[in-house]
Design an enzyme around this catalytic site. Structure first.
Site, PDB file in Angstrom:
ATOM      1  N   ILE A  10       0.821  -1.213   0.000  1.00 31.63           N
ATOM      2  CA  ILE A  10       0.000   0.000   0.000  1.00 31.63           C
ATOM      3  C   ILE A  10       0.857   1.267   0.000  1.00 31.63           C
ATOM      4  O   ILE A  10       0.440   2.291  -0.521  1.00 31.63           O
ATOM      5  CB  ILE A  10      -1.015  -0.007   1.165  1.00 31.63           C
ATOM      6  CG1 ILE A  10      -2.130   1.015   0.892  1.00 31.63           C
ATOM      7  CG2 ILE A  10      -0.321   0.210   2.506  1.00 31.63           C
ATOM      8  CD1 ILE A  10      -3.351   0.830   1.736  1.00 31.63           C
ATOM      9  N   ASN A  23      -3.616   2.778  14.940  1.00 36.49           N
ATOM     10  CA  ASN A  23      -4.090   2.545  16.291  1.00 36.49           C
ATOM     11  C   ASN A  23      -4.591   3.880  16.824  1.00 36.49           C
ATOM     12  O   ASN A  23      -4.357   4.930  16.230  1.00 36.49           O
ATOM     13  CB  ASN A  23      -3.011   1.905  17.176  1.00 36.49           C
ATOM     14  CG  ASN A  23      -1.794   2.782  17.350  1.00 36.49           C
ATOM     15  OD1 ASN A  23      -1.893   3.961  17.669  1.00 36.49           O
ATOM     16  ND2 ASN A  23      -0.627   2.197  17.134  1.00 36.49           N
ATOM     17  N   GLY A  31       2.567  -3.436  11.537  1.00 35.73           N
ATOM     18  CA  GLY A  31       1.800  -3.741  10.330  1.00 35.73           C
ATOM     19  C   GLY A  31       1.742  -2.592   9.343  1.00 35.73           C
ATOM     20  O   GLY A  31       2.738  -1.909   9.087  1.00 35.73           O
ATOM     21  N   ASP A  33       0.293   0.288   9.644  1.00 34.09           N
ATOM     22  CA  ASP A  33       0.549   1.559  10.330  1.00 34.09           C
ATOM     23  C   ASP A  33       2.055   1.846  10.388  1.00 34.09           C
ATOM     24  O   ASP A  33       2.509   2.932  10.027  1.00 34.09           O
ATOM     25  CB  ASP A  33      -0.055   1.500  11.731  1.00 34.09           C
ATOM     26  CG  ASP A  33      -0.116   2.841  12.437  1.00 34.09           C
ATOM     27  OD1 ASP A  33      -0.039   3.892  11.765  1.00 34.09           O
ATOM     28  OD2 ASP A  33      -0.264   2.839  13.667  1.00 34.09           O
ATOM     29  N   SER A 121      -8.179  -4.134  10.215  1.00 34.36           N
ATOM     30  CA  SER A 121      -8.425  -4.983  11.396  1.00 34.36           C
ATOM     31  C   SER A 121      -8.030  -6.447  11.228  1.00 34.36           C
ATOM     32  O   SER A 121      -8.256  -7.238  12.126  1.00 34.36           O
ATOM     33  CB  SER A 121      -9.883  -4.901  11.870  1.00 34.36           C
ATOM     34  OG  SER A 121     -10.122  -3.668  12.514  1.00 34.36           O
ATOM     35  N   THR A 122      -7.419  -6.812  10.090  1.00 34.08           N
ATOM     36  CA  THR A 122      -7.111  -8.234   9.864  1.00 34.08           C
ATOM     37  C   THR A 122      -5.732  -8.653  10.370  1.00 34.08           C
ATOM     38  O   THR A 122      -5.431  -9.840  10.362  1.00 34.08           O
ATOM     39  CB  THR A 122      -7.224  -8.591   8.366  1.00 34.08           C
ATOM     40  OG1 THR A 122      -6.277  -7.802   7.635  1.00 34.08           O
ATOM     41  CG2 THR A 122      -8.632  -8.351   7.859  1.00 34.08           C
ATOM     42  N   GLY A 123      -4.939  -7.714  10.807  1.00 34.32           N
ATOM     43  CA  GLY A 123      -3.619  -8.055  11.330  1.00 34.32           C
ATOM     44  C   GLY A 123      -3.712  -8.392  12.798  1.00 34.32           C
ATOM     45  O   GLY A 123      -4.443  -9.303  13.205  1.00 34.32           O
TER      46      GLY A 123
END
Length: 169
Positions: A10, A23, A31, A33, A121-123
């Protein structure tokens, strides 16, 4: 609006806005972020600190979104959104959908035409990929937005496959 699904990083997307699975502190993390903060450079963190010092002293609430510069990324803006932690006993799907709706609302305010989303939210937050894909795609399809293209940028083939199964051609 066109929805596309791509396998990739990304932080390398040439779009108007990249959505960050942030977060609540807005001060970087792991991740997606962490990658966005590392590759985007100190300008992103500086703006996030200013946001914390002004409007978001307690952090950004789950399901909400806010924008900063994209720093050194090949985008104009980063839209930070806080996804929910997955719970098998508490349905938090509306919060996950809100991340997408609020990110597109911010994109509209900025005038962004192209937006790249990760699988929010998948990490570390543990949301099952197939469920996250279904919620994300439904939220984007139902959004009232002027964004011309939403690009889901998936980090691995498992994630891409989960999104493809929810987005038949």
């Amino acid at each position: 609006m066109r929805i596309s699904l791509v396998l990739g990083d990304i932080t390398q997307q040439q779009v108007d806005a990249i959505v960050n699975a942030a977060n609540s502190s807005l001060l970087g993390g792991g991740g997606v972020d962490g990658a966005i903060h590392r590759k985007g450079g100190p300008a992103i963190l500086e703006e996030c600190r200013k946001l914390r010092a002004s409007h978001y002293g307690k952090g950004l609430a789950t399901g909400q979104a806010v924008a900063t510069t994209a720093g050194n990324l090949p985008a104009r803006w980063v839209i930070h959104t806080v996804g929910p932690v997955y719970s098998a006993t508490d349905d938090r799907s509306e919060l996950l959908a809100s991340c997408h709706h609020q990110s597109l609302r911010i994109a509209d305010e900025l005038g962004a035409q192209t937006v790249a989303f990760p699988a929010i939210s998948t990490g570390i937050y543990g949301w099952p990929m197939a469920s996250a894909a279904e919620i994300a795609l439904q939220a984007v399809r139902s959004a009232s937005t002027r964004v011309a293209e939403v690009r889901f940028v998936l980090f691995d083939r498992e994630a891409l496959s989960a999104f493809e199964s929810q987005n038949p051609a």
